[in-house]
Write a protein that holds these residues in place. Structure first.
Motif, PDB file in Angstrom:
ATOM      1  N   ALA A  30       0.830  -1.204   0.000  1.00  0.00           N
ATOM      2  CA  ALA A  30       0.000   0.000   0.000  1.00  0.00           C
ATOM      3  C   ALA A  30       0.869   1.260   0.000  1.00  0.00           C
ATOM      4  O   ALA A  30       0.597   2.212  -0.737  1.00  0.00           O
ATOM      5  CB  ALA A  30      -0.919  -0.003   1.219  1.00  0.00           C
ATOM      6  N   ASP A  31       1.905   1.259   0.788  1.00  0.00           N
ATOM      7  CA  ASP A  31       2.817   2.394   0.865  1.00  0.00           C
ATOM      8  C   ASP A  31       3.471   2.659  -0.488  1.00  0.00           C
ATOM      9  O   ASP A  31       3.539   3.803  -0.950  1.00  0.00           O
ATOM     10  CB  ASP A  31       3.871   2.129   1.942  1.00  0.00           C
ATOM     11  N   GLU A  32       3.942   1.593  -1.137  1.00  0.00           N
ATOM     12  CA  GLU A  32       4.588   1.739  -2.444  1.00  0.00           C
ATOM     13  C   GLU A  32       3.613   2.250  -3.506  1.00  0.00           C
ATOM     14  O   GLU A  32       3.972   3.088  -4.330  1.00  0.00           O
ATOM     15  CB  GLU A  32       5.212   0.411  -2.888  1.00  0.00           C
ATOM     16  N   LEU A  33       2.390   1.743  -3.491  1.00  0.00           N
ATOM     17  CA  LEU A  33       1.391   2.211  -4.457  1.00  0.00           C
ATOM     18  C   LEU A  33       1.124   3.703  -4.273  1.00  0.00           C
ATOM     19  O   LEU A  33       1.058   4.458  -5.248  1.00  0.00           O
ATOM     20  CB  LEU A  33       0.087   1.422  -4.316  1.00  0.00           C
ATOM     21  N   ASP A  38       2.255   9.510  -5.972  1.00  0.00           N
ATOM     22  CA  ASP A  38       2.650  10.864  -5.579  1.00  0.00           C
ATOM     23  C   ASP A  38       1.444  11.790  -5.437  1.00  0.00           C
ATOM     24  O   ASP A  38       1.435  12.913  -5.951  1.00  0.00           O
ATOM     25  CB  ASP A  38       3.659  11.426  -6.596  1.00  0.00           C
ATOM     26  N   LEU A  39       0.418  11.317  -4.718  1.00  0.00           N
ATOM     27  CA  LEU A  39      -0.817  12.074  -4.574  1.00  0.00           C
ATOM     28  C   LEU A  39      -0.805  13.051  -3.405  1.00  0.00           C
ATOM     29  O   LEU A  39      -1.525  14.037  -3.423  1.00  0.00           O
ATOM     30  CB  LEU A  39      -1.994  11.113  -4.409  1.00  0.00           C
ATOM     31  N   MET A  40      -0.034  12.744  -2.385  1.00  0.00           N
ATOM     32  CA  MET A  40       0.026  13.594  -1.196  1.00  0.00           C
ATOM     33  C   MET A  40       1.315  13.299  -0.444  1.00  0.00           C
ATOM     34  O   MET A  40       1.927  12.268  -0.664  1.00  0.00           O
ATOM     35  CB  MET A  40      -1.197  13.381  -0.302  1.00  0.00           C
ATOM     36  N   LEU A 163      -8.389   7.721  -2.471  1.00  0.00           N
ATOM     37  CA  LEU A 163      -6.969   7.988  -2.710  1.00  0.00           C
ATOM     38  C   LEU A 163      -6.236   6.693  -3.046  1.00  0.00           C
ATOM     39  O   LEU A 163      -5.410   6.639  -3.955  1.00  0.00           O
ATOM     40  CB  LEU A 163      -6.333   8.663  -1.494  1.00  0.00           C
ATOM     41  N   GLY A 164      -6.544   5.636  -2.313  1.00  0.00           N
ATOM     42  CA  GLY A 164      -5.938   4.337  -2.596  1.00  0.00           C
ATOM     43  C   GLY A 164      -6.351   3.812  -3.962  1.00  0.00           C
ATOM     44  O   GLY A 164      -5.526   3.287  -4.712  1.00  0.00           O
ATOM     45  N   HIS A 165      -7.614   3.991  -4.303  1.00  0.00           N
ATOM     46  CA  HIS A 165      -8.119   3.554  -5.614  1.00  0.00           C
ATOM     47  C   HIS A 165      -7.393   4.284  -6.735  1.00  0.00           C
ATOM     48  O   HIS A 165      -6.948   3.670  -7.708  1.00  0.00           O
ATOM     49  CB  HIS A 165      -9.637   3.809  -5.677  1.00  0.00           C
ATOM     50  N   LEU A 170      -2.925   4.803 -10.957  1.00  0.00           N
ATOM     51  CA  LEU A 170      -1.713   5.477 -11.399  1.00  0.00           C
ATOM     52  C   LEU A 170      -0.525   4.537 -11.462  1.00  0.00           C
ATOM     53  O   LEU A 170       0.463   4.837 -12.122  1.00  0.00           O
ATOM     54  CB  LEU A 170      -1.404   6.664 -10.490  1.00  0.00           C
ATOM     55  N   PHE A 171      -0.598   3.423 -10.754  1.00  0.00           N
ATOM     56  CA  PHE A 171       0.511   2.473 -10.744  1.00  0.00           C
ATOM     57  C   PHE A 171       0.615   1.823 -12.110  1.00  0.00           C
ATOM     58  O   PHE A 171       1.557   1.615 -12.715  1.00  0.00           O
ATOM     59  CB  PHE A 171       0.315   1.416  -9.654  1.00  0.00           C
TER      60      PHE A 171
END
Length: 171
Positions: A30-33, A38-40, A163-165, A170-171
């Motif tokens: 999750a951290d890497e995604l 680079d959203l926040m 944000l996660g979605h 973006l990945f």
């Protein structure tokens, strides 16, 4: 994915230390995604909300208990569908947590993985963040910047999940 050491955490010296590798690996993914997206800033509460929501999704969707780096790419579509706007993600989390708690090996204390997942879920439910009001009436007063628009207090998971979605996209 439990890894056992030779140390005890209860002070008796006779037990084994159980390292919560499944949760830590889910949190790492999750951290890497989120960092890749680079959203926040990684130091923001929004980042933590996104990381915890994604980590719960990754951890709870691993029904075989075998998170592996090679399967991450193949799981992206599944995580996208679980975190989609029209899905009852919070109900799914509650149901999966109840399922895992009921199936947990030992009575009393849950596995370290499950305990960390429960703590993340508790934080996501109980913490409220000030966020833009996405349900504001269109055509209202003019808004000049993103900080000038209407804001509303919302549970952290409601902010972290989209944000996660987006980070997965973006990945």
């Amino acid at each position: 994915m439990l890894h056992r050491g030779h140390e005890s955490t209860d002070g008796t010296g006779g037990g084994e230390l159980t390292v919560p590798m499944a949760w830590l690996y889910a949190e790492y993914i999750a951290d890497e995604l989120l960092r890749t997206g680079d959203l926040m800033p990684p130091t923001s509460f929004e980042f933590r909300a996104g990381r915890d929501a994604l980590a719960l999704t990754v951890f709870l969707s691993d029904t075989d208990g075998e998170l592996s780096g090679i399967r991450v790419i193949s799981q992206l579509e599944n995580w996208l569908s679980l975190t989609a706007y029209d899905q009852p993600w919070q109900d799914w989390v509650r149901a999966r947590m109840a399922e895992l708690t009921a199936g947990d090996a030992g009575p009393g204390t849950p596995s370290p993985d499950l305990a960390l997942a429960a703590a993340a879920w508790r934080w996501l439910e109980e913490t409220e963040l000030l966020a833009p009001d996405l349900d504001a009436v269109p055509g209202g007063p003019a808004v000049f910047g993103e900080d000038d628009g209407p804001k509303v207090w919302t549970p952290a998971w409601r902010l972290g999940l989209p944000l996660g979605h987006l980070a997965i996209h973006l990945f």
